[in-house]
Design a protein around this motif. Structure first.
Motif, PDB file in Angstrom:
ATOM      1  N   VAL A   1       0.840  -1.195   0.000  1.00 38.97           N
ATOM      2  CA  VAL A   1       0.000   0.000   0.000  1.00 38.97           C
ATOM      3  C   VAL A   1       0.877   1.249   0.000  1.00 38.97           C
ATOM      4  O   VAL A   1       1.794   1.365   0.820  1.00 38.97           O
ATOM      5  CB  VAL A   1      -0.921   0.036   1.241  1.00 38.97           C
ATOM      6  CG1 VAL A   1      -1.813   1.275   1.212  1.00 38.97           C
ATOM      7  CG2 VAL A   1      -1.755  -1.236   1.340  1.00 38.97           C
ATOM      8  N   LEU A   2       0.616   2.156  -0.914  1.00 38.79           N
ATOM      9  CA  LEU A   2       1.264   3.466  -0.913  1.00 38.79           C
ATOM     10  C   LEU A   2       0.288   4.459  -0.287  1.00 38.79           C
ATOM     11  O   LEU A   2      -0.791   4.702  -0.829  1.00 38.79           O
ATOM     12  CB  LEU A   2       1.626   3.900  -2.335  1.00 38.79           C
ATOM     13  CG  LEU A   2       2.485   2.921  -3.146  1.00 38.79           C
ATOM     14  CD1 LEU A   2       2.761   3.488  -4.533  1.00 38.79           C
ATOM     15  CD2 LEU A   2       3.795   2.612  -2.424  1.00 38.79           C
ATOM     16  N   ASP A   3       0.638   4.998   0.856  1.00 34.44           N
ATOM     17  CA  ASP A   3      -0.241   5.900   1.598  1.00 34.44           C
ATOM     18  C   ASP A   3       0.279   7.323   1.467  1.00 34.44           C
ATOM     19  O   ASP A   3       1.225   7.724   2.133  1.00 34.44           O
ATOM     20  CB  ASP A   3      -0.293   5.468   3.068  1.00 34.44           C
ATOM     21  CG  ASP A   3      -1.208   6.350   3.919  1.00 34.44           C
ATOM     22  OD1 ASP A   3      -1.808   7.287   3.367  1.00 34.44           O
ATOM     23  OD2 ASP A   3      -1.305   6.105   5.136  1.00 34.44           O
ATOM     24  N   LEU A   4      -0.368   8.102   0.611  1.00 32.08           N
ATOM     25  CA  LEU A   4       0.005   9.502   0.399  1.00 32.08           C
ATOM     26  C   LEU A   4      -0.869  10.452   1.196  1.00 32.08           C
ATOM     27  O   LEU A   4      -0.798  11.670   1.035  1.00 32.08           O
ATOM     28  CB  LEU A   4      -0.093   9.871  -1.086  1.00 32.08           C
ATOM     29  CG  LEU A   4       1.044   9.430  -2.003  1.00 32.08           C
ATOM     30  CD1 LEU A   4       1.005   7.941  -2.267  1.00 32.08           C
ATOM     31  CD2 LEU A   4       1.006  10.192  -3.322  1.00 32.08           C
ATOM     32  N   SER A   5      -1.688   9.933   2.068  1.00 33.48           N
ATOM     33  CA  SER A   5      -2.697  10.738   2.739  1.00 33.48           C
ATOM     34  C   SER A   5      -2.155  11.472   3.962  1.00 33.48           C
ATOM     35  O   SER A   5      -1.051  11.201   4.427  1.00 33.48           O
ATOM     36  CB  SER A   5      -3.883   9.852   3.145  1.00 33.48           C
ATOM     37  OG  SER A   5      -3.485   8.867   4.072  1.00 33.48           O
ATOM     38  N   ARG A   6      -2.994  12.370   4.479  1.00 32.52           N
ATOM     39  CA  ARG A   6      -2.590  13.221   5.595  1.00 32.52           C
ATOM     40  C   ARG A   6      -3.678  13.294   6.651  1.00 32.52           C
ATOM     41  O   ARG A   6      -4.849  13.101   6.376  1.00 32.52           O
ATOM     42  CB  ARG A   6      -2.286  14.650   5.093  1.00 32.52           C
ATOM     43  CG  ARG A   6      -1.124  14.740   4.122  1.00 32.52           C
ATOM     44  CD  ARG A   6      -1.166  16.012   3.294  1.00 32.52           C
ATOM     45  NE  ARG A   6      -1.041  17.229   4.070  1.00 32.52           N
ATOM     46  CZ  ARG A   6       0.105  17.842   4.325  1.00 32.52           C
ATOM     47  NH1 ARG A   6       1.248  17.340   3.851  1.00 32.52           N
ATOM     48  NH2 ARG A   6       0.136  18.954   5.034  1.00 32.52           N
ATOM     49  N   VAL A   7      -3.294  13.569   7.863  1.00 33.29           N
ATOM     50  CA  VAL A   7      -4.134  13.831   9.029  1.00 33.29           C
ATOM     51  C   VAL A   7      -4.867  12.567   9.489  1.00 33.29           C
ATOM     52  O   VAL A   7      -4.295  11.772  10.221  1.00 33.29           O
ATOM     53  CB  VAL A   7      -5.105  15.009   8.819  1.00 33.29           C
ATOM     54  CG1 VAL A   7      -5.814  15.350  10.133  1.00 33.29           C
ATOM     55  CG2 VAL A   7      -4.323  16.253   8.347  1.00 33.29           C
ATOM     56  N   LEU A   8      -6.152  12.328   9.060  1.00 32.87           N
ATOM     57  CA  LEU A   8      -6.861  11.215   9.686  1.00 32.87           C
ATOM     58  C   LEU A   8      -7.558  10.264   8.723  1.00 32.87           C
ATOM     59  O   LEU A   8      -7.341   9.059   8.798  1.00 32.87           O
ATOM     60  CB  LEU A   8      -7.878  11.739  10.718  1.00 32.87           C
ATOM     61  CG  LEU A   8      -8.382  10.672  11.699  1.00 32.87           C
ATOM     62  CD1 LEU A   8      -8.720  11.293  13.035  1.00 32.87           C
ATOM     63  CD2 LEU A   8      -9.627   9.954  11.171  1.00 32.87           C
TER      64      LEU A   8
END
Length: 435
Positions: free
Chosen positions: A44-51
């Motif tokens: 999994v490539l997780d480019l997300s932010r905060v929550l």
């Protein structure tokens, strides 16, 4: 510059039977990111932010996926600055970030740089899932949107979480959790009728979007494993909030009734709510005929179960009858008894539980029995206690008790193991400010 050293699936994306498309996670990565699990071999490539995105990625990591957290080296996840903090001397680490990014490998890539875009594309070749929660259009503007990445890896499951979704006239609007609570109708339903509306006390817009994104992502992954065909998973916070408003939509479409704040009471199920007792409050639900009869017998008022005005569930649902006949009976049961007395007396028989604060929940032995408080060792800064994983799998249990990554902590090993980069190539990217 690179030679591929790891692949999570066959090179040719053809239909396969079962779940044989996943290869076990390399041992070096397991040592860094944790043990195996139901999603072992899923990258999994997780480019997300905060929550919203990070929470989805955290659950995937808990369940055994290798989750690579990708941040801009010049503009990392803002939640790294959120309180509370673990600290030792001048060093500190956000417990907020630690809870939602545990078990992930930390990598930095500047996607504004052409070389950074290429690094992401190289990682996408061997990824199963990508998660992002930017405003729609952001990834396309950077040149690494879904259509571009799907050409590189047709089996990629691309999960995009946003405020208003990827389509529609409102899609480009910025949004936070409270945006979704307001625009999705939930805020208008919460609180007391004679007071201004009250926001739900947690970021339910983010949380619900994360959970719906997980359902969509794992569904799409199943399809990709069978067919080699990935897809875009489009989840909006506002849609997610609307989907958890219980009967509010059908109340309006069937009867024209607009949901309003009901305080601690249910709109029509009675008795069902919070009641005062000798040392606090308890939640009690005795609305079915069976529960009402059992409760009346348990608390010494069996005659209330056969009273012709309140002897059926439909009669007790009537608000006027409830206020006049049912509520006084229930209040008499609880008024002179403590929370512990009531739970001891009735907690195993009917839905009755004390109203507890979070501190009491964390310290409750029952919470420990379910392994819902886990610990991660941050060395001199101390131990972080955080919520565990509510998904309990009997054969492939989750592993939630892990540390979160430092900014860029695993960039070198990720680029070597997942994209085949050499030491020289990595050094060149670092010198150029790309990673």
């Amino acid at each position: 510059m690179k030679t591929s050293t790891f692949s999570s699936r066959p090179t040719e994306h053809t239909a396969t039977q079962g779940s044989e498309t996943m290869n076990p996670t390399p041992e070096l990565i397991k040592q860094l990111a944790g043990g195996s699990g139901a999603l072992d071999g899923v990258v999994v490539l997780d480019l997300s932010r905060v929550l919203a995105g990070p929470f989805a990625g955290e659950i995937l990591a808990d369940l055994g996926a290798t989750v690579i957290k990708i941040e801009n080296p010049n503009d990392p996840d803002v939640s790294r600055g959120f309180p509370p903090y673990l600290s030792a001397g001048d060093e500190e680490f956000s417990a907020y970030y630690g809870q939602y990014n545990r078990g992930k490998l930390g990598t930095t890539i500047n996607l504004a740089e052409p070389a950074g875009k290429q690094v992401l594309k190289d990682l996408v070749k061997n990824a199963d899932i990508l998660v992002e929660n930017f405003r729609p259009g952001t990834m396309d503007k950077l040149g690494v949107g879904y259509e571009t990445l799907a050409e590189i890896n047709p089996a990629l499951v691309y999960a995009a979480i946003s405020g208003y979704g990827q389509t529609g006239s409102r899609s480009r609007r910025p949004a936070f959790d409270s945006t979704a609570q307001a625009a999705g109708g939930l805020w208008s339903m919460t609180g007391y009728e004679d007071m201004p509306p009250v926001r739900v006390g947690v970021v339910i817009g983010d949380i619900s979007a994360a959970l719906f994104a997980l359902i969509g992502t794992l569904s799409a992954l199943r399809h990709a494993e069978r067919s080699g065909e990935g897809q875009l998973v489009d989840v909006a916070q506002i849609d997610s909030v609307l989907a958890i408003t219980e009967t509010a939509v059908v109340d309006y479409t069937v009867d024209g009734t607009v949901a309003k704040p009901e305080g601690n009471d249910h709109a029509w199920v009675r008795p069902y709510g919070l009641f005062d007792c000798a040392d606090g409050q308890v939640f009690f639900a005795g609305y079915t005929d069976k529960l009402w009869k059992v409760s009346c017998e348990l608390f010494g008022t069996p005659e209330a179960a056969t009273d012709p005005e309140i002897d059926t569930m439909r009669k007790r649902f009537d608000e006027a009858v409830y206020e006049r006949k049912v509520k006084p009976v229930v209040q008499s049961w609880f008024a002179n008894r403590t929370q512990s007395e009531l739970e001891e007396m009735a907690g195993d028989t009917v839905p009755l539980t004390a109203l507890r604060d979070v501190g009491e929940v964390v310290d409750d032995p029952g919470t420990a029995e379910r392994e819902m408080i886990v610990e991660a060792d941050y060395g001199p800064m101390g131990t972080l206690k955080m919520f565990g994983q509510p998904i309990k799998l009997s054969r492939t249990p989750a592993v939630p008790n892990r540390k979160a990554n430092r900014l860029g902590e695993h960039t070198d090993v990720v680029l070597k193991e997942f994209a085949g980069y050499t030491d020289d190539a990595i050094a060149e990217l670092k010198n150029g400010g790309v990673i």
